[in-house]
Each structure stands twice: as C-alpha cells, then as structure tokens.
Design an enzyme around this catalytic site. Structure first.
Site, PDB file in Angstrom:
ATOM      1  N   ASP A  38       3.311 -55.592 -41.312  1.00 47.82           N
ATOM      2  CA  ASP A  38       4.332 -55.714 -42.360  1.00 47.82           C
ATOM      3  C   ASP A  38       5.150 -54.434 -42.510  1.00 47.82           C
ATOM      4  O   ASP A  38       5.762 -54.188 -43.543  1.00 47.82           O
ATOM      5  CB  ASP A  38       3.672 -56.089 -43.700  1.00 47.82           C
ATOM      6  CG  ASP A  38       2.598 -55.095 -44.097  1.00 47.82           C
ATOM      7  OD1 ASP A  38       2.294 -54.192 -43.287  1.00 47.82           O
ATOM      8  OD2 ASP A  38       2.076 -55.211 -45.215  1.00 47.82           O
ATOM      9  N   HIS A 239      13.407 -43.715 -17.038  1.00 51.12           N
ATOM     10  CA  HIS A 239      13.319 -43.976 -18.476  1.00 51.12           C
ATOM     11  C   HIS A 239      11.953 -43.580 -19.036  1.00 51.12           C
ATOM     12  O   HIS A 239      11.392 -44.275 -19.883  1.00 51.12           O
ATOM     13  CB  HIS A 239      13.651 -45.445 -18.788  1.00 51.12           C
ATOM     14  CG  HIS A 239      15.103 -45.749 -18.601  1.00 51.12           C
ATOM     15  ND1 HIS A 239      15.613 -47.028 -18.568  1.00 51.12           N
ATOM     16  CD2 HIS A 239      16.169 -44.937 -18.430  1.00 51.12           C
ATOM     17  CE1 HIS A 239      16.923 -46.971 -18.382  1.00 51.12           C
ATOM     18  NE2 HIS A 239      17.288 -45.718 -18.297  1.00 51.12           N
ATOM     19  N   ASP A 256      16.625 -35.764 -21.682  1.00 49.38           N
ATOM     20  CA  ASP A 256      17.761 -36.680 -21.873  1.00 49.38           C
ATOM     21  C   ASP A 256      17.653 -37.173 -23.303  1.00 49.38           C
ATOM     22  O   ASP A 256      16.774 -37.977 -23.627  1.00 49.38           O
ATOM     23  CB  ASP A 256      17.670 -37.834 -20.865  1.00 49.38           C
ATOM     24  CG  ASP A 256      18.863 -38.789 -20.955  1.00 49.38           C
ATOM     25  OD1 ASP A 256      19.561 -38.791 -21.987  1.00 49.38           O
ATOM     26  OD2 ASP A 256      19.078 -39.539 -19.982  1.00 49.38           O
ATOM     27  N   ASP A 267      24.811 -38.553 -25.926  1.00 51.38           N
ATOM     28  CA  ASP A 267      23.884 -38.839 -24.818  1.00 51.38           C
ATOM     29  C   ASP A 267      23.999 -37.704 -23.803  1.00 51.38           C
ATOM     30  O   ASP A 267      24.979 -37.626 -23.061  1.00 51.38           O
ATOM     31  CB  ASP A 267      24.279 -40.196 -24.200  1.00 51.38           C
ATOM     32  CG  ASP A 267      23.366 -40.615 -23.061  1.00 51.38           C
ATOM     33  OD1 ASP A 267      22.365 -39.919 -22.794  1.00 51.38           O
ATOM     34  OD2 ASP A 267      23.666 -41.654 -22.433  1.00 51.38           O
ATOM     35  N   HIS A 346      20.797 -44.341  -9.672  1.00 57.61           N
ATOM     36  CA  HIS A 346      21.477 -44.890 -10.854  1.00 57.61           C
ATOM     37  C   HIS A 346      22.974 -44.592 -10.803  1.00 57.61           C
ATOM     38  O   HIS A 346      23.441 -43.825  -9.958  1.00 57.61           O
ATOM     39  CB  HIS A 346      20.840 -44.379 -12.150  1.00 57.61           C
ATOM     40  CG  HIS A 346      20.858 -42.885 -12.338  1.00 57.61           C
ATOM     41  ND1 HIS A 346      21.980 -42.191 -12.717  1.00 57.61           N
ATOM     42  CD2 HIS A 346      19.876 -41.946 -12.201  1.00 57.61           C
ATOM     43  CE1 HIS A 346      21.691 -40.904 -12.828  1.00 57.61           C
ATOM     44  NE2 HIS A 346      20.424 -40.724 -12.509  1.00 57.61           N
ATOM     45  N   HIS A 350      28.495 -44.343 -18.176  1.00 54.09           N
ATOM     46  CA  HIS A 350      28.735 -45.586 -18.918  1.00 54.09           C
ATOM     47  C   HIS A 350      29.604 -45.258 -20.119  1.00 54.09           C
ATOM     48  O   HIS A 350      29.749 -44.086 -20.490  1.00 54.09           O
ATOM     49  CB  HIS A 350      27.396 -46.202 -19.356  1.00 54.09           C
ATOM     50  CG  HIS A 350      26.462 -45.216 -20.005  1.00 54.09           C
ATOM     51  ND1 HIS A 350      26.521 -44.904 -21.340  1.00 54.09           N
ATOM     52  CD2 HIS A 350      25.474 -44.430 -19.483  1.00 54.09           C
ATOM     53  CE1 HIS A 350      25.591 -43.995 -21.619  1.00 54.09           C
ATOM     54  NE2 HIS A 350      24.952 -43.678 -20.510  1.00 54.09           N
ATOM     55  N   HIS A 357      24.726 -47.346 -24.587  1.00 54.55           N
ATOM     56  CA  HIS A 357      25.412 -48.018 -23.463  1.00 54.55           C
ATOM     57  C   HIS A 357      26.442 -48.916 -24.127  1.00 54.55           C
ATOM     58  O   HIS A 357      26.152 -50.061 -24.474  1.00 54.55           O
ATOM     59  CB  HIS A 357      24.416 -48.800 -22.598  1.00 54.55           C
ATOM     60  CG  HIS A 357      23.430 -47.897 -21.913  1.00 54.55           C
ATOM     61  ND1 HIS A 357      22.222 -48.317 -21.452  1.00 54.55           N
ATOM     62  CD2 HIS A 357      23.486 -46.568 -21.622  1.00 54.55           C
ATOM     63  CE1 HIS A 357      21.565 -47.299 -20.903  1.00 54.55           C
ATOM     64  NE2 HIS A 357      22.321 -46.224 -20.996  1.00 54.55           N
ATOM     65  N   GLU A 380      26.735 -38.340 -15.574  1.00 56.09           N
ATOM     66  CA  GLU A 380      25.323 -37.993 -15.493  1.00 56.09           C
ATOM     67  C   GLU A 380      24.704 -38.157 -14.111  1.00 56.09           C
ATOM     68  O   GLU A 380      23.751 -38.913 -13.935  1.00 56.09           O
ATOM     69  CB  GLU A 380      24.537 -38.829 -16.501  1.00 56.09           C
ATOM     70  CG  GLU A 380      24.807 -40.333 -16.450  1.00 56.09           C
ATOM     71  CD  GLU A 380      23.973 -41.094 -17.489  1.00 56.09           C
ATOM     72  OE1 GLU A 380      22.743 -40.951 -17.455  1.00 56.09           O
ATOM     73  OE2 GLU A 380      24.564 -41.818 -18.310  1.00 56.09           O
ATOM     74  N   TYR A 384      16.448 -37.095  -7.475  1.00 56.07           N
ATOM     75  CA  TYR A 384      15.032 -37.305  -7.787  1.00 56.07           C
ATOM     76  C   TYR A 384      14.258 -37.422  -6.480  1.00 56.07           C
ATOM     77  O   TYR A 384      14.529 -38.324  -5.674  1.00 56.07           O
ATOM     78  CB  TYR A 384      14.867 -38.587  -8.616  1.00 56.07           C
ATOM     79  CG  TYR A 384      15.861 -38.646  -9.764  1.00 56.07           C
ATOM     80  CD1 TYR A 384      15.579 -38.065 -10.990  1.00 56.07           C
ATOM     81  CD2 TYR A 384      17.133 -39.239  -9.581  1.00 56.07           C
ATOM     82  CE1 TYR A 384      16.510 -38.079 -12.029  1.00 56.07           C
ATOM     83  CE2 TYR A 384      18.076 -39.253 -10.598  1.00 56.07           C
ATOM     84  CZ  TYR A 384      17.759 -38.672 -11.824  1.00 56.07           C
ATOM     85  OH  TYR A 384      18.679 -38.680 -12.838  1.00 56.07           O
ATOM     86  N   ARG A 402      18.789 -33.972 -13.709  1.00 56.19           N
ATOM     87  CA  ARG A 402      19.957 -34.732 -14.178  1.00 56.19           C
ATOM     88  C   ARG A 402      20.722 -33.851 -15.146  1.00 56.19           C
ATOM     89  O   ARG A 402      20.117 -33.106 -15.929  1.00 56.19           O
ATOM     90  CB  ARG A 402      19.532 -36.045 -14.861  1.00 56.19           C
ATOM     91  CG  ARG A 402      20.712 -36.853 -15.402  1.00 56.19           C
ATOM     92  CD  ARG A 402      20.383 -38.329 -15.684  1.00 56.19           C
ATOM     93  NE  ARG A 402      19.418 -38.527 -16.739  1.00 56.19           N
ATOM     94  CZ  ARG A 402      18.150 -38.869 -16.553  1.00 56.19           C
ATOM     95  NH1 ARG A 402      17.688 -39.059 -15.333  1.00 56.19           N
ATOM     96  NH2 ARG A 402      17.332 -39.033 -17.581  1.00 56.19           N
ATOM     97  N   GLU A 404      23.973 -34.290 -17.836  1.00 53.00           N
ATOM     98  CA  GLU A 404      24.789 -35.355 -18.461  1.00 53.00           C
ATOM     99  C   GLU A 404      25.602 -34.792 -19.617  1.00 53.00           C
ATOM    100  O   GLU A 404      25.060 -34.117 -20.497  1.00 53.00           O
ATOM    101  CB  GLU A 404      23.859 -36.466 -18.980  1.00 53.00           C
ATOM    102  CG  GLU A 404      24.575 -37.571 -19.741  1.00 53.00           C
ATOM    103  CD  GLU A 404      23.661 -38.751 -20.100  1.00 53.00           C
ATOM    104  OE1 GLU A 404      22.431 -38.545 -20.191  1.00 53.00           O
ATOM    105  OE2 GLU A 404      24.188 -39.863 -20.272  1.00 53.00           O
TER     106      GLU A 404
HETATM  107  N1  GLY Z   1      19.891 -41.945 -22.005  1.00 54.34           N
HETATM  108  C1  GLY Z   1      20.281 -43.142 -21.397  1.00 54.34           C
HETATM  109  C2  GLY Z   1      21.311 -42.887 -20.392  1.00 54.34           C
HETATM  110  O1  GLY Z   1      21.550 -41.751 -20.034  1.00 54.34           O
HETATM  111  O2  GLY Z   1      21.994 -43.765 -19.970  1.00 54.34           O
HETATM  112 MN    MN Z   2      21.150 -40.025 -21.156  1.00 53.03          MN
HETATM  113 MN    MN Z   3      23.719 -41.928 -20.345  1.00 47.99          MN
END
Ligand code: GLY
Ligand code: MN
Ligand code: MN
Length: 441
Positions: A38, A239, A256, A267, A346, A350, A357, A380, A384, A402, A404
């Site tokens: 709950d 992720h 990230d 982001d 990837h 975005h 996103h 970004e 890897y 990475r 970004e």
């Molecule tokens: N943190 C999610 C992405 O970079 O798309």
């Molecule tokens: Mn990100």
């Molecule tokens: Mn991102």
C-alpha cells in the site's frame, strides 16, 4: 518548482485545438504507481497532461472540445475532502479549478464517465492515447458506444494526440528552455559534489547519494531517470543501476545521471578514473570518445538531419578503433557491416524534454527529419570493451567510457551545450580529482 502559469498552458491548449480541426480530445492524469503493497512511488504527472495543464494532482482529466458553444476546455479533478486531504494531501477542488487552471468548467473526477457524453456526443473523432494504461483504454471503449444514437454517429476514429502534441513538445518554448537550463545547473552542482565522493574503497551508491542530495537540495526534484553509477566492468552494462559495488583503484567510474527540474529532464554522462589518473589505455579510449562527442555536438545544428551526428560519431569511433587495433580493415566496410557495434552498440542521442527519452518523430516518411531551432538532443557516444574481448589488447578489457551532454539548437540554428559547465577535458578531471583527494587526506 515552476509556478502554475495558466496563461502558458491555455496558449498550448489553443495551439493544440487549432490543429485538431474539430472533434474532442481527452487527456487523463497518470495513475499513482505502487511501490510495495500500500506504499506508492512519489507521484509524477503524465508529461502530455502536465504540458497542457501544469496540474500535478493524480485522478484528473482534461477535455478539449473546440467546437463546443460554451465549454471548450473542461477539467475533472478530485473534489475537496477534509478527511482525504488530511491523509493524502491537498486538493485544488472543483470550485477553484476554473480560475486556477484557466478552464471553462470543472467537475468531480468521479463524474467523468457520466459527463463525457454530454460533451462528446456526435464528435467525428476523438483524440486519445490508447495503449498506455489499460484502465484508461477500458474507459474509452465503454464510452464510445455511448457517444452515438440512432441519429448521431459515434466517432469514426480514435486518434493519437501525439501527431499534434508531440510536435509541439519537440520544439521547446522559452519557459521550457529556462527550466532545462535550471535542470542543467542543478545537475552540474550534483556532479561537482559527486567528484568528492570518488575514492578507492568508496561505493557506487555513495556517489549516487551525492548526486541526488544535490538534485533534491537545489532543485527539489528527483533524478530524471535511475542513476547509473558504474565502476569498472559494470560500465559495460548500459543500463546498470544496482549501484552497490565498491570503487576499485585503477578502474574507471562511469556516471550517467541527471536532475529533473520543474519536471524537465537533464541527462549527462561522465567517466572518471577512480585513482585520480587515467591509465594510458583508459586515456586513449577516453580521448577517442571525447573527440567523437565534440565533433558530434558541432553537427547538432540547422542544416543537418537528426541522425547526422550519430553517423559522424560512428565514423570517428570506427576509424579510432582501427587505430587502436580493435578492428581491422576499411572504415566504410566496418561501418556498413556494423562491425563497430561490438564496442559501440547504442545510438548517439535522443530528444530530451519532459521525458528523458522525449517524444517527437525522428523520421518524416522514410527520411530522417531536419534539425530545427528549439529541439534539444543528448549527444552521448561511448565505447565498451568486454572483459576477455578477443583480438583486443588486455589493457583495454573492462573499459567502458561514455560522455553525454544536452544540446539545444538555438534560434540561430547553432548548437548550445546546456551542460558544458560539467568538466570533461581529461586534464581538468584529473586536476579536480587531485583537489578532491587533498580534502580527503
Ligand atoms: N540515461 C539514459 C540515456 O542516456 O539515454
Ligand atoms: Mn544518459
Ligand atoms: Mn541519454
């Protein structure tokens, strides 16, 4: 937190209604989500609903009927209830709703199904986003047959509002850009404080706590998405968000994370050496990703299409991977056959806005759409290297990098890096970590 500005939201509703060309549109607030039994997650309004209302209570609805004689904009809200408000929080209430929300009429949310046919009977189409919440879909399915009668046709179509609304959300207005700048400033403060939590023997969650402490303290908001604080090989998991491992001397730490401010997302990713100094192999990978990222950012501008900066990043990274000896052969061929995906799997970014996103179409028909002023993108790139990667010098095994940033396309058509205040030059990172280590000792 942004104040509720009903003129701003009224303007957005008018733009939406002008594009609807008749019919009706129904937006329902997101239902609260159970965390355990709950106990609920902190409530976060649905982004479409919030964009059109600025209203943050659950159990609410917005109805737009542009051709209605009196009530073109109707709200449904939780009624005032001293008992419920004592337990669960304040409610705007039905009486105050028209003035505060700037709508023509308001009803209790309990009356939604009874009242909707009064407004929607005979409309030729209904804008409603099917397929998000099952209960909301069921409500609309129950409603549809009640919108017609022997002499009145029910709606011929239920259409996604996204084709209109998400095009609006895609191009940020000045109020949104201001909120995104503030989300970036809060995120920058968080990264500054996170640096002080990086040390061999520390923990990923301590770094996450430093970020989120700043987000909440300075902006009142949550993380825009689950923070990724990934030491060593954890960075290979795109992720990863367990964030429960120790920080080991000699490894990298990939972060990230971004603040949400006024419900707008930031982001950002940065990669730091836990020892305070990059190894030669780490530095070689870092330099390559940084070059790809900086060149990609320069391509987030009018005159390019939305996928152009990704294509450029792939080219820079692939050529660099040939130089590092990870890939062999002709760069064009390695791109065509997607051989680079072994180390870069990837996309390069975005749309960013109310959703991390964010909404909006990337293609017009089969073609990538052109970049326009007011769009905000993440940039970004990363690399890897799985532990034990065959044909790769072991010095590179387990490295994940990475970088970004969030980039606004300005009125002049040029890129503006909203998160430029968060250092990413490798020398600057080493200097900042050295300074932080001095404070530890
Ligand atoms: N943190 C999610 C992405 O970079 O798309
Ligand atoms: Mn990100
Ligand atoms: Mn991102």
């Amino acid at each position: 937190m942004a104040e509720l500005d009903n003129a701003l939201h009224a303007k957005r509703r008018e733009r939406f209604m002008a594009a609807m060309a008749g019919g009706g549109a129904l937006f329902l607030a997101a239902p609260p989500q159970v965390r355990t039994r709950d106990t609920e997650h902190r409530y976060r309004p649905d982004s479409d609903f919030y964009y059109l209302t600025g209203f943050r209570e659950p159990a609410a609805a917005l109805l737009l009927v542009p051709e209605h004689a009196e009530h073109r904009v109707v709200a449904f809200v939780q009624p005032k209830d001293p008992h419920m408000e004592t337990w669960h929080g304040r409610r705007l209430g039905v009486e105050a709703a028209p003035a505060v929300l700037g709508v023509d009429a308001a009803y209790p949310i309990e009356d939604l199904e009874a009242v909707l046919p009064r407004y929607l009977s005979g409309v030729d189409r209904l804008y409603f986003q099917l397929g998000v919440w099952r209960d909301h879909d069921d409500l609309v399915v129950r409603l549809l047959p009640r919108l017609g009668s022997r002499h009145v046709l029910p709606p011929e179509a239920v259409l996604s509002p996204g084709s209109i609304l998400h095009e609006m959300r895609l191009r940020k207005d000045p109020v949104e850009i201001d909120l995104m700048r503030r989300a970036a400033a809060v995120t920058a403060a968080g990264y500054g404080e996170a640096l002080a939590a990086i040390r061999p023997g520390g923990w990923e969650y301590q770094v996450q706590a430093a970020l989120e402490h700043a987000y909440r303290r300075l902006g009142g908001g949550d993380s825009a998405y689950n923070a990724i604080v990934a030491a060593g090989e954890n960075a290979i998991i795109l992720h990863y968000h367990e964030n429960d491992c120790a920080l080991r001397d000699g490894d990298l730490l990939l972060i990230d994370s971004g603040a949400e401010f006024g419900h707008y997302a930031c982001d950002v990713s940065r990669t730091y050496p836990i020892s305070g100094r990059f190894t030669a192999a780490q530095r070689a990978v870092y330099d390559l990703v940084l070059r790809a990222q900086e060149e990609a950012i320069a391509r987030v501008r009018v005159g390019e299409h939305v996928k152009g900066y990704h294509e450029h990043a792939v080219r820079v990274l692939t050529a660099g991977m040939v130089e590092l000896g990870w890939l062999h052969g002709d760069v064009d061929h390695l791109i065509e056959t997607e051989a680079y995906k072994r180390f870069y799997m990837h996309g390069t970014g975005h749309f960013l806005g109310l959703d991390t996103h964010d909404v909006g179409r990337y293609k017009a028909g089969d073609a990538w759409r052109p970049i326009e002023p007011g769009m905000v993108f993440t940039v970004e790139p990363g690399l890897y290297v799985a532990p034990g990667a065959s044909g790769v010098d072991p010095a590179f095994w387990g490295i994940g990098v990475r970088i970004e940033d969030d980039v606004l396309v300005g009125a002049d058509g040029q890129p503006e890096n909203l998160t430029a205040a968060i250092p990413k030059a490798p020398d600057a990172i080493e200097a900042l970590l050295a300074e932080a280590f001095l404070h530890h000792s």
